[in-house]
Design an enzyme around this catalytic site. Structure first.
Site, PDB file in Angstrom:
ATOM      1  N   SER A 156       0.863  -1.182   0.000  1.00 47.18           N
ATOM      2  CA  SER A 156       0.000   0.000   0.000  1.00 47.18           C
ATOM      3  C   SER A 156       0.904   1.238   0.000  1.00 47.18           C
ATOM      4  CB  SER A 156      -0.859   0.020   1.267  1.00 47.18           C
ATOM      5  OG  SER A 156      -1.638   1.191   1.335  1.00 47.18           O
ATOM      6  N   TYR A 166      -1.821  -1.044  10.563  1.00 45.48           N
ATOM      7  CA  TYR A 166      -1.920  -1.373   9.138  1.00 45.48           C
ATOM      8  C   TYR A 166      -0.675  -0.880   8.384  1.00 45.48           C
ATOM      9  CZ  TYR A 166      -3.660  -1.204   4.330  1.00 45.48           C
ATOM     10  OH  TYR A 166      -3.802  -1.357   2.977  1.00 45.48           O
TER      11      TYR A 166
HETATM   12  P1  NAP Z   1     -11.337  -6.326   0.779  1.00 45.16           P
HETATM   13  O1  NAP Z   1     -12.222  -5.850  -0.300  1.00 45.16           O
HETATM   14  O2  NAP Z   1     -11.784  -6.214   2.193  1.00 45.16           O
HETATM   15  O3  NAP Z   1     -10.965  -7.864   0.481  1.00 45.16           O
HETATM   16  C1  NAP Z   1     -10.110  -8.543   1.353  1.00 45.16           C
HETATM   17  C2  NAP Z   1      -9.969  -9.983   0.883  1.00 45.16           C
HETATM   18  O4  NAP Z   1      -9.074 -10.660   1.775  1.00 45.16           O
HETATM   19  C3  NAP Z   1     -11.275 -10.761   0.902  1.00 45.16           C
HETATM   20  O5  NAP Z   1     -11.262 -11.687  -0.153  1.00 45.16           O
HETATM   21  C4  NAP Z   1     -11.234 -11.487   2.248  1.00 45.16           C
HETATM   22  O6  NAP Z   1     -12.054 -12.640   2.187  1.00 45.16           O
HETATM   23  C5  NAP Z   1      -9.732 -11.820   2.307  1.00 45.16           C
HETATM   24  N1  NAP Z   1      -9.196 -12.085   3.643  1.00 45.16           N
HETATM   25  C6  NAP Z   1      -9.240 -11.323   4.753  1.00 45.16           C
HETATM   26  N2  NAP Z   1      -8.622 -11.943   5.769  1.00 45.16           N
HETATM   27  C7  NAP Z   1      -8.150 -13.115   5.285  1.00 45.16           C
HETATM   28  C8  NAP Z   1      -7.423 -14.203   5.836  1.00 45.16           C
HETATM   29  N3  NAP Z   1      -7.044 -14.226   7.139  1.00 45.16           N
HETATM   30  N4  NAP Z   1      -7.101 -15.241   5.038  1.00 45.16           N
HETATM   31  C9  NAP Z   1      -7.482 -15.246   3.731  1.00 45.16           C
HETATM   32  N5  NAP Z   1      -8.174 -14.270   3.158  1.00 45.16           N
HETATM   33  C10 NAP Z   1      -8.506 -13.215   3.924  1.00 45.16           C
HETATM   34  O7  NAP Z   1      -9.911  -5.615   0.736  1.00 45.16           O
HETATM   35  P2  NAP Z   1      -9.184  -4.776  -0.436  1.00 45.16           P
HETATM   36  O8  NAP Z   1      -9.499  -3.348  -0.227  1.00 45.16           O
HETATM   37  O9  NAP Z   1      -9.435  -5.394  -1.739  1.00 45.16           O
HETATM   38  O10 NAP Z   1      -7.656  -5.003  -0.005  1.00 45.16           O
HETATM   39  C11 NAP Z   1      -6.892  -6.064  -0.556  1.00 45.16           C
HETATM   40  C12 NAP Z   1      -5.428  -5.756  -0.346  1.00 45.16           C
HETATM   41  O11 NAP Z   1      -5.128  -4.504  -0.933  1.00 45.16           O
HETATM   42  C13 NAP Z   1      -5.027  -5.650   1.125  1.00 45.16           C
HETATM   43  O12 NAP Z   1      -3.754  -6.247   1.319  1.00 45.16           O
HETATM   44  C14 NAP Z   1      -4.955  -4.159   1.365  1.00 45.16           C
HETATM   45  O13 NAP Z   1      -4.023  -3.832   2.355  1.00 45.16           O
HETATM   46  C15 NAP Z   1      -4.478  -3.672   0.004  1.00 45.16           C
HETATM   47  N6  NAP Z   1      -4.816  -2.267  -0.291  1.00 45.16           N
HETATM   48  C16 NAP Z   1      -6.106  -1.860  -0.475  1.00 45.16           C
HETATM   49  C17 NAP Z   1      -6.367  -0.521  -0.815  1.00 45.16           C
HETATM   50  C18 NAP Z   1      -7.761  -0.021  -1.123  1.00 45.16           C
HETATM   51  O14 NAP Z   1      -7.914   1.176  -1.425  1.00 45.16           O
HETATM   52  N7  NAP Z   1      -8.775  -0.853  -1.102  1.00 45.16           N
HETATM   53  C19 NAP Z   1      -5.304   0.401  -0.890  1.00 45.16           C
HETATM   54  C20 NAP Z   1      -4.014  -0.057  -0.655  1.00 45.16           C
HETATM   55  C21 NAP Z   1      -3.773  -1.391  -0.370  1.00 45.16           C
HETATM   56  P3  NAP Z   1     -12.605 -13.392   3.527  1.00 45.16           P
HETATM   57  O15 NAP Z   1     -13.164 -12.328   4.413  1.00 45.16           O
HETATM   58  O16 NAP Z   1     -13.612 -14.373   3.021  1.00 45.16           O
HETATM   59  O17 NAP Z   1     -11.430 -14.080   4.100  1.00 45.16           O
END
Ligand code: NAP
Length: 259
Positions: free
Chosen positions: A143, A157
């Site tokens: 991130s 985080y």
């Molecule tokens: P999200 O929509 O909340 O999706 C998170 C995913 O991770 C879901 O598939 C969830 O499924 C899974 N997950 C959570 N805990 C888990 C575990 N212990 N084991 C296996 N799977 C798990 O999140 P997102 O926004 O797409 O973020 C994804 C990644 O991008 C993260 O690493 C985050 O730090 C990074 N990121 C996001 C943003 C943003 O703007 N969204 C910005 C920078 C970085 P289940 O709940 O079914 O396990």
């Protein structure tokens, strides 16, 4: 023109929604065989079904990145179902927003376990199969928050997202002898299902501070991940790419307003 990735076996952790789902879709559209994992089997399978309906080879599997045995089972499933494993997208992450004064040790530990230890366990579990690939690729979802920027409520985080990059810089040296590269995508503010729920006003306010005046899409991240997986990126390891519409660059709000 990049070489085709058709037939490559890819595992995306946290692929049932958000950025992981976008990464999975981009790899599937490029002809890869994709295994989507998340803790909830229904979500992982629903996402795989969606991709399969669009003509891709995709499967879903329940696996928790905080549990080594669970991740070993996921890696084995990828090998059994898709004939091997070439690319690991270690993407699963959580981001509960809590300031230091209110944060419990449990919240800290859960975030570190999922985002940082989960990265290590995913890589370790997939390593035997990635070694067999001969040109394995590990792509971490970090991130801008942590490595570059800060935001109230995200000390834990940010620490994990910076920690992933520390992990990457030694992992890429250790794994180079197997022909495996390790790189990271660093998303800015990306439109996911969770963010859409916060409403158009939130989205507008966030977009105002970004030079390109929009939030990123999950595909924006998917394409950057795809680059690291190409044959042509085979000499790139231990590197990061920021995908944020220029968000980290303005010195102040004035820099945006005067443009
Ligand atoms: P999200 O929509 O909340 O999706 C998170 C995913 O991770 C879901 O598939 C969830 O499924 C899974 N997950 C959570 N805990 C888990 C575990 N212990 N084991 C296996 N799977 C798990 O999140 P997102 O926004 O797409 O973020 C994804 C990644 O991008 C993260 O690493 C985050 O730090 C990074 N990121 C996001 C943003 C943003 O703007 N969204 C910005 C920078 C970085 P289940 O709940 O079914 O396990």
């Amino acid at each position: 023109m990049f070489s085709s990735l058709k037939g490559k076996s890819v595992l995306v952790t946290g692929g049932s929604k958000g950025i992981g789902k976008g990464i999975a879709r981009v790899f599937a559209n490029s002809g890869c065989k994709v295994l989507i994992t998340s803790r909830h089997e229904d979500g992982a399978k629903a996402c795989a079904d969606e991709l399969a309906k669009a003509g891709a080879t995709a499967a879903g599997f329940a696996a928790d990145v905080t549990n080594f045995k669970s991740m070993q089972k996921a890696a084995d499933f990828a090998v059994r179902t898709h004939g091997g494993l070439d690319v690991l997208c270690a993407n699963a992450g959580i981001f509960p927003q809590v300031k230091i004064e209110e944060m419990s040790e449990e919240t800290w530990d859960q975030t570190v376990d999922t985002n940082l230890k989960g990265t290590f366990l995913s890589v370790k579990a997939c390593l035997p199969a990635l070694k067999k690939s001969g040109q394995g690729r590990v792509i971490l979802t970090s991130s801008i928050t942590g490595p570059v920027t800060g935001f109230p409520g995200w000390t834990h985080y940010g620490a994990t997202k910076a920690g992933q990059l520390g992990f990457m810089r030694t992992a890429c040296i250790e794994l180079a002898k197997y022909g495996i590269t390790v790189n990271a995508v660093m998303p800015g503010n990306i439109i996911t299902e969770g963010l859409v729920g916060l409403g158009p006003d939130y989205e507008r306010t966030m977009a105002a501070s970004i030079p390109l005046k929009r939030l990123g899409t999950v595909e924006d991240i998917g394409y950057a991940a795809l680059y690291f997986a190409t044959k042509e990126a085979g000499y790139v390891t231990g590197q990061t790419i920021i995908i944020d519409g220029g968000q980290i660059l303005p010195e102040s709000l004035e820099a945006i307003n005067q443009a």
